[in-house]
Scaffold this motif. Structure first.
Motif, mmCIF file in Angstrom:
data_model
loop_
_atom_site.group_PDB
_atom_site.id
_atom_site.type_symbol
_atom_site.label_atom_id
_atom_site.label_comp_id
_atom_site.label_asym_id
_atom_site.label_seq_id
_atom_site.Cartn_x
_atom_site.Cartn_y
_atom_site.Cartn_z
ATOM 1 N N GLN A 68 43.086 61.827 -28.585
ATOM 2 C CA GLN A 68 41.783 62.321 -29.169
ATOM 3 C C GLN A 68 40.310 61.461 -29.071
ATOM 4 O O GLN A 68 39.332 61.977 -28.914
ATOM 5 C CB GLN A 68 42.046 62.630 -30.861
ATOM 6 C CG GLN A 68 43.073 63.583 -31.223
ATOM 7 C CD GLN A 68 43.458 63.841 -32.358
ATOM 8 O OE1 GLN A 68 43.815 62.672 -33.120
ATOM 9 N NE2 GLN A 68 43.731 65.047 -32.927
ATOM 10 N N GLY A 75 33.782 71.175 -29.553
ATOM 11 C CA GLY A 75 34.177 72.658 -30.132
ATOM 12 C C GLY A 75 34.191 73.447 -28.913
ATOM 13 O O GLY A 75 33.977 73.203 -27.856
ATOM 14 N N TYR A 76 34.608 74.716 -29.309
ATOM 15 C CA TYR A 76 34.941 75.565 -28.323
ATOM 16 C C TYR A 76 33.557 76.430 -28.105
ATOM 17 O O TYR A 76 32.684 76.870 -29.446
ATOM 18 C CB TYR A 76 36.026 76.522 -28.784
ATOM 19 C CG TYR A 76 37.461 75.771 -28.826
ATOM 20 C CD1 TYR A 76 37.644 75.125 -27.389
ATOM 21 C CD2 TYR A 76 38.131 75.532 -29.723
ATOM 22 C CE1 TYR A 76 38.863 74.347 -27.349
ATOM 23 C CE2 TYR A 76 39.476 75.160 -29.693
ATOM 24 C CZ TYR A 76 39.737 74.483 -28.512
ATOM 25 O OH TYR A 76 41.012 73.626 -28.437
ATOM 26 N N ASP A 78 30.760 79.545 -27.992
ATOM 27 C CA ASP A 78 30.616 81.006 -28.766
ATOM 28 C C ASP A 78 29.930 81.783 -27.688
ATOM 29 O O ASP A 78 28.416 81.506 -27.667
ATOM 30 C CB ASP A 78 29.786 80.973 -29.847
ATOM 31 C CG ASP A 78 29.613 82.331 -30.881
ATOM 32 O OD1 ASP A 78 30.092 83.177 -30.110
ATOM 33 O OD2 ASP A 78 29.190 82.287 -31.998
ATOM 34 N N GLY A 128 46.548 71.805 -35.689
ATOM 35 C CA GLY A 128 45.184 71.644 -35.851
ATOM 36 C C GLY A 128 44.464 72.250 -34.838
ATOM 37 O O GLY A 128 43.202 72.902 -35.101
ATOM 38 N N ARG A 129 44.606 72.196 -33.482
ATOM 39 C CA ARG A 129 44.266 72.804 -32.686
ATOM 40 C C ARG A 129 44.137 74.213 -32.627
ATOM 41 O O ARG A 129 43.370 75.146 -32.397
ATOM 42 C CB ARG A 129 44.652 72.609 -30.723
ATOM 43 C CG ARG A 129 44.308 70.980 -30.805
ATOM 44 C CD ARG A 129 42.876 70.783 -30.463
ATOM 45 N NE ARG A 129 42.320 70.295 -31.624
ATOM 46 C CZ ARG A 129 41.097 70.660 -32.080
ATOM 47 N NH1 ARG A 129 40.161 71.284 -31.209
ATOM 48 N NH2 ARG A 129 40.443 70.276 -33.220
ATOM 49 N N GLU A 131 44.447 76.164 -35.577
ATOM 50 C CA GLU A 131 43.463 76.437 -36.561
ATOM 51 C C GLU A 131 41.805 76.709 -35.944
ATOM 52 O O GLU A 131 41.281 77.718 -36.233
ATOM 53 C CB GLU A 131 43.267 75.422 -37.662
ATOM 54 C CG GLU A 131 44.433 75.552 -38.397
ATOM 55 C CD GLU A 131 44.732 76.955 -39.172
ATOM 56 O OE1 GLU A 131 43.757 77.485 -39.743
ATOM 57 O OE2 GLU A 131 45.808 77.532 -39.010
ATOM 58 N N SER A 132 41.543 75.694 -35.158
ATOM 59 C CA SER A 132 40.372 75.614 -34.553
ATOM 60 C C SER A 132 39.982 76.836 -33.480
ATOM 61 O O SER A 132 39.082 77.334 -33.396
ATOM 62 C CB SER A 132 39.915 74.269 -34.024
ATOM 63 O OG SER A 132 40.661 74.017 -32.876
ATOM 64 N N LEU A 133 41.121 77.190 -32.775
ATOM 65 C CA LEU A 133 41.207 78.030 -31.807
ATOM 66 C C LEU A 133 41.150 79.484 -32.573
ATOM 67 O O LEU A 133 40.625 80.567 -31.928
ATOM 68 C CB LEU A 133 42.364 77.792 -30.625
ATOM 69 C CG LEU A 133 42.480 78.759 -29.364
ATOM 70 C CD1 LEU A 133 41.376 78.416 -28.836
ATOM 71 C CD2 LEU A 133 43.648 78.306 -28.707
ATOM 72 N N SER A 134 41.630 79.594 -33.551
ATOM 73 C CA SER A 134 41.704 80.882 -34.519
ATOM 74 C C SER A 134 40.387 81.284 -34.502
ATOM 75 O O SER A 134 40.383 82.701 -34.773
ATOM 76 C CB SER A 134 42.700 80.656 -35.362
ATOM 77 O OG SER A 134 44.126 80.680 -35.167
ATOM 78 N N VAL A 135 39.419 80.239 -34.711
ATOM 79 C CA VAL A 135 38.036 80.760 -35.096
ATOM 80 C C VAL A 135 37.396 81.649 -33.965
ATOM 81 O O VAL A 135 36.590 82.540 -34.222
ATOM 82 C CB VAL A 135 37.284 79.468 -35.492
ATOM 83 C CG1 VAL A 135 35.687 79.641 -34.976
ATOM 84 C CG2 VAL A 135 37.629 78.627 -36.272
ATOM 85 N N ARG A 153 45.949 84.689 -35.493
ATOM 86 C CA ARG A 153 46.778 83.110 -34.901
ATOM 87 C C ARG A 153 47.451 83.454 -33.635
ATOM 88 O O ARG A 153 47.774 82.297 -32.911
ATOM 89 C CB ARG A 153 47.587 82.810 -36.045
ATOM 90 C CG ARG A 153 47.944 81.478 -36.114
ATOM 91 C CD ARG A 153 48.566 81.178 -37.423
ATOM 92 N NE ARG A 153 49.189 79.848 -37.564
ATOM 93 C CZ ARG A 153 48.491 78.697 -37.695
ATOM 94 N NH1 ARG A 153 47.251 78.552 -37.973
ATOM 95 N NH2 ARG A 153 49.217 77.624 -37.728
#
Length: 190
Positions: A68, A75-76, A78, A128-129, A131-135, A153
């Motif tokens: 990490q 972040g990913y 947009d 954790g990843r 969760e952030s990818l689900s955004v 998800r």
């Protein structure tokens, strides 16, 4: 005998934390993941083993902390479309995993097959990843792009699986635009 670093109480001492992560990273580079032990890291970092175990309860947790620290992906993207966002995620991950510091992740996945501590740390990281990818999919849903037939998800899990598969089979040169198009085709509103 070398002196141990001074404690600053219950908080993490940033200097000690950096020394521990530097030592762990160096050991992995020199000896591979199997050469990483809490004892060797503590010795090289001039830190107490109790400190290591308090901050990273397992070798797997320390290994994930090394990864990490090297990852540095904030972040990913947009892009305004789900297809663009998925392509952006794949491009970002493949670029990172193609660099020397990113290649450790493939070895972490491999080590998790035989080491329960590494498996536990990898699973916590994966969740954790996820969760952030689900955004990405929640944003697409808010834009009205998704058909609603597949939960966000599950879509995130499919993108993660595709990315990890390409890492494991060393196909980081794949056509990410084509992959993104194929993945999102059944999820989006025509």
């Amino acid at each position: 005998m070398t002196e141990k670093r001074a404690s600053i109480g219950a908080r993490r001492n940033p200097e000690t934390e950096a020394a521990v992560l530097d030592a762990a990273e160096a050991l992995v580079e020199e000896k591979g993941i199997s050469g990483l032990s809490m004892e060797a890291v503590a010795r090289r970092a001039r830190a107490g083993k109790a400190t290591l175990y308090r901050w990273w309860p397992t070798r797997g947790a320390l290994l994930m902390a090394v990864y990490q620290r090297q990852k540095r992906i904030a972040g990913y993207p947009d892009t305004g479309t789900l297809e663009g966002d998925v392509k952006g995620v794949l491009d970002t991950l493949f670029a990172h995993w193609g660099r020397p510091e990113g290649r450790i992740f493939r070895h972490i996945i491999a080590a998790s097959q035989a080491d329960p501590d590494v498996l536990e740390a990898l699973e916590a990281y994966r969740l954790g990843r996820l969760e952030s990818l689900s955004v990405l999919f929640e944003r697409a849903q808010a834009r009205g792009e998704l058909s609603g037939e597949v939960p966000a998800r599950d879509m995130a899990r499919a993108v993660m699986a595709m990315a990890w598969l390409h890492l494991l089979v060393d196909r980081l040169d794949a056509d990410t635009a084509g992959m993104a198009r194929t993945l999102v085709r059944g999820w989006t509103v025509p």
